[in-house]
Design a protein around this motif. Structure first.
Motif, PDB file in Angstrom:
ATOM      1  N   LYS A   7       0.833  -1.208   0.000  1.00 32.42           N
ATOM      2  CA  LYS A   7       0.000   0.000   0.000  1.00 32.42           C
ATOM      3  C   LYS A   7       0.868   1.259   0.000  1.00 32.42           C
ATOM      4  O   LYS A   7       0.535   2.247  -0.646  1.00 32.42           O
ATOM      5  CB  LYS A   7      -0.935  -0.012   1.220  1.00 32.42           C
TER       6      LYS A   7
ATOM      7  N   GLN B 183       2.232   1.639  -3.560  1.00 37.17           N
ATOM      8  CA  GLN B 183       1.180   2.132  -4.452  1.00 37.17           C
ATOM      9  C   GLN B 183       0.937   3.627  -4.240  1.00 37.17           C
ATOM     10  O   GLN B 183       0.772   4.387  -5.207  1.00 37.17           O
ATOM     11  CB  GLN B 183      -0.115   1.359  -4.208  1.00 37.17           C
ATOM     12  N   ALA B 184       0.899   4.032  -2.972  1.00 39.30           N
ATOM     13  CA  ALA B 184       0.634   5.434  -2.662  1.00 39.30           C
ATOM     14  C   ALA B 184       1.739   6.342  -3.195  1.00 39.30           C
ATOM     15  O   ALA B 184       1.464   7.398  -3.784  1.00 39.30           O
ATOM     16  CB  ALA B 184       0.484   5.612  -1.151  1.00 39.30           C
TER      17      ALA B 184
ATOM     18  N   THR C 168      -4.969  13.555   0.356  1.00 38.25           N
ATOM     19  CA  THR C 168      -4.698  12.322   1.090  1.00 38.25           C
ATOM     20  C   THR C 168      -5.891  11.382   1.022  1.00 38.25           C
ATOM     21  O   THR C 168      -5.733  10.163   0.887  1.00 38.25           O
ATOM     22  CB  THR C 168      -4.364  12.647   2.561  1.00 38.25           C
TER      23      THR C 168
ATOM     24  N   ILE D 125      -5.842   9.629  -2.384  1.00 37.36           N
ATOM     25  CA  ILE D 125      -4.807   8.591  -2.439  1.00 37.36           C
ATOM     26  C   ILE D 125      -5.260   7.358  -1.675  1.00 37.36           C
ATOM     27  O   ILE D 125      -5.119   6.224  -2.149  1.00 37.36           O
ATOM     28  CB  ILE D 125      -3.472   9.126  -1.879  1.00 37.36           C
ATOM     29  N   ALA D 126      -5.816   7.579  -0.489  1.00 36.79           N
ATOM     30  CA  ALA D 126      -6.296   6.452   0.316  1.00 36.79           C
ATOM     31  C   ALA D 126      -7.373   5.668  -0.428  1.00 36.79           C
ATOM     32  O   ALA D 126      -7.398   4.429  -0.411  1.00 36.79           O
ATOM     33  CB  ALA D 126      -6.833   6.965   1.656  1.00 36.79           C
TER      34      ALA D 126
ATOM     35  N   HIS E  79      -7.742   5.428  -3.696  1.00 34.08           N
ATOM     36  CA  HIS E  79      -7.136   4.720  -4.821  1.00 34.08           C
ATOM     37  C   HIS E  79      -6.440   3.438  -4.382  1.00 34.08           C
ATOM     38  O   HIS E  79      -6.435   2.446  -5.116  1.00 34.08           O
ATOM     39  CB  HIS E  79      -6.134   5.622  -5.538  1.00 34.08           C
ATOM     40  N   VAL E  80      -5.820   3.447  -3.202  1.00 36.98           N
ATOM     41  CA  VAL E  80      -5.079   2.250  -2.757  1.00 36.98           C
ATOM     42  C   VAL E  80      -5.919   1.373  -1.835  1.00 36.98           C
ATOM     43  O   VAL E  80      -5.421   0.390  -1.279  1.00 36.98           O
ATOM     44  CB  VAL E  80      -3.745   2.633  -2.072  1.00 36.98           C
TER      45      VAL E  80
ATOM     46  N   ARG F  22      -8.142   6.743   5.257  1.00 33.56           N
ATOM     47  CA  ARG F  22      -7.168   7.818   5.440  1.00 33.56           C
ATOM     48  C   ARG F  22      -6.317   7.554   6.685  1.00 33.56           C
ATOM     49  O   ARG F  22      -5.093   7.721   6.655  1.00 33.56           O
ATOM     50  CB  ARG F  22      -7.883   9.164   5.559  1.00 33.56           C
TER      51      ARG F  22
ATOM     52  N   LEU G 274      -3.745   4.894   6.022  1.00 36.58           N
ATOM     53  CA  LEU G 274      -2.661   5.392   5.176  1.00 36.58           C
ATOM     54  C   LEU G 274      -1.693   6.241   5.990  1.00 36.58           C
ATOM     55  O   LEU G 274      -0.463   6.108   5.854  1.00 36.58           O
ATOM     56  CB  LEU G 274      -3.235   6.213   4.012  1.00 36.58           C
TER      57      LEU G 274
ATOM     58  N   PRO H 119       1.417  11.489   4.986  1.00 37.58           N
ATOM     59  CA  PRO H 119       1.434  11.490   3.516  1.00 37.58           C
ATOM     60  C   PRO H 119       1.592  12.877   2.898  1.00 37.58           C
ATOM     61  O   PRO H 119       2.344  13.051   1.932  1.00 37.58           O
ATOM     62  CB  PRO H 119       0.082  10.872   3.157  1.00 37.58           C
TER      63      PRO H 119
ATOM     64  N   TYR I 208       4.556  13.981   0.317  1.00 35.78           N
ATOM     65  CA  TYR I 208       4.139  14.469  -1.007  1.00 35.78           C
ATOM     66  C   TYR I 208       4.748  15.837  -1.291  1.00 35.78           C
ATOM     67  O   TYR I 208       5.252  16.104  -2.389  1.00 35.78           O
ATOM     68  CB  TYR I 208       2.617  14.541  -1.025  1.00 35.78           C
TER      69      TYR I 208
END
Length: 332
Positions: free
Chosen positions: A215, A218-219, A233, A236-237, A239-240, A244, A247, A259, A263
């Motif tokens: 994970k 991927q992030a 965030t 992104i959470a 998508h993977v 939150r 993540l 995150p 980023y």
């Protein structure tokens, strides 16, 4: 004006890749073709007996077996793509004698190992390939191991391997004959740009993160693919396929930051790369890295790097294009 002949030796171990030698040799050969007054004499020596036997795929080390002396060389580069075993007493003595005679020693890829074993890199910066950095740093704590493409520290030259050997040889040409010749050689070889020694090696994602957590990987890949228009965030959470909070916990556990902070650092590092490698305006770079305005970009950049984008660009561009170390520059 005719330049003096410079003798460069390459001390080779079995396991040296053809590409490594081809890049080094071609850079020096091309320099003599584009500037006939430049003269390099190349000497290839095999460090171990029996190295003349063909290796896998029929590749055979060039040159002749080392005959016991290393005299009359301006520079000597130790080249191998795998860490070799212990050096013979005779070769150890010859390398130390070469140093006393004023020879500049260098290493490509795992060639840093024999130099470090002899203590000839103690107190020096040395570019070490990312595969060996942990092992090398543990075995040779007196060496300042870096993740640079190459390092030129006083009378030591080191390149991490791969294409970085070409970057190192272009720096040698620039030091010996000026940046104009190095630029002409890079154009002849259709090199997109001349890379500075201080640029970082591109380390595989899993190694950079120090984790194989799927994970997290991927992030980070999502972040790297969305620099210009950053994702939130929450996005992104989603998508993977984690929450939150999950993540954030993963990032905190493996990277010791949330995150959004990771980023931001990713975007700022990309912005710095563009500042040093392109002629884009600061506003263009800021927008291409996901910052909504010039002041926002400048403020974030200064907080992270300690200088504004303009200050950082001006400082780096006023330095040598190959960023030789201060100690080398002082001797020029």
């Amino acid at each position: 004006m005719t330049h003096p002949v410079r003798r460069i030796g390459f001390l080779l171990w079995p396991g040296t890749r053809p590409l490594t030698l081809a890049l080094a040799e071609e850079a020096l050969r091309v320099s003599q073709r584009v500037h006939p007054d430049v003269h390099y004499e190349l000497l290839f020596l095999q460090a171990e007996p029996g190295a003349e036997a063909p290796l896998d795929g029929g590749w055979q080390l060039p040159g002749s077996p080392w005959a016991g002396q290393l005299e009359g060389l301006h520079k000597l580069l130790l080249v191998t793509d795998e860490p070799p075993g212990a050096l013979s007493p005779a070769l150890s003595a010859a390398l130390k004698q070469a140093v006393r005679a004023g020879c500049v020693l260098g290493a490509v890829a795992a060639g840093v190992y024999p130099l470090a074993q002899l203590g000839l890199l103690d107190g020096y910066r040395a570019a070490v390939h990312w595969r060996w950095q942990d092992d090398f740093a543990e075995r040779f704590p007196k060496v300042i191991a870096t993740s640079h493409l190459f390092d030129w520290d006083r009378d030591r030259l080191t390149a991490c391997g791969g294409l970085a050997v070409l970057d190192l040889l272009l720096a040698v040409l620039a030091r010996d004959h000026g940046a104009e010749l190095a630029g002409a050689v890079s154009e002849e070889l259709v090199v997109e740009r001349i890379r500075e020694g201080s640029e970082r090696q591109r380390i595989p994602l899993q190694n950079r993160l120090g984790s194989s957590h799927p994970k997290l990987t991927q992030a980070v890949l999502l972040m790297e693919a969305n620099i210009e228009e950053p994702l939130t965030t929450d996005e992104i959470a989603q998508h993977v396929c984690v929450s939150r909070r999950q993540l954030e916990r993963i990032f905190k556990q493996y990277l010791n930051r949330v995150p959004s902070q990771y980023y931001l650092e990713l975007r700022l590092n990309k912005a710095r790369q563009l500042l040093m490698q392109t002629s884009k305006s600061i506003i263009q770079i800021g927008l291409s890295c996901g910052f909504s305005s010039g002041p926002h970009f400048s403020s974030a950049y200064r907080n992270f790097f300690g200088a504004t984008p303009r200050e950082d660009r001006n400082q780096r561009r006023s330095a040598s294009p190959f960023e030789l170390t201060e100690s080398v520059a002082e001797r020029s």
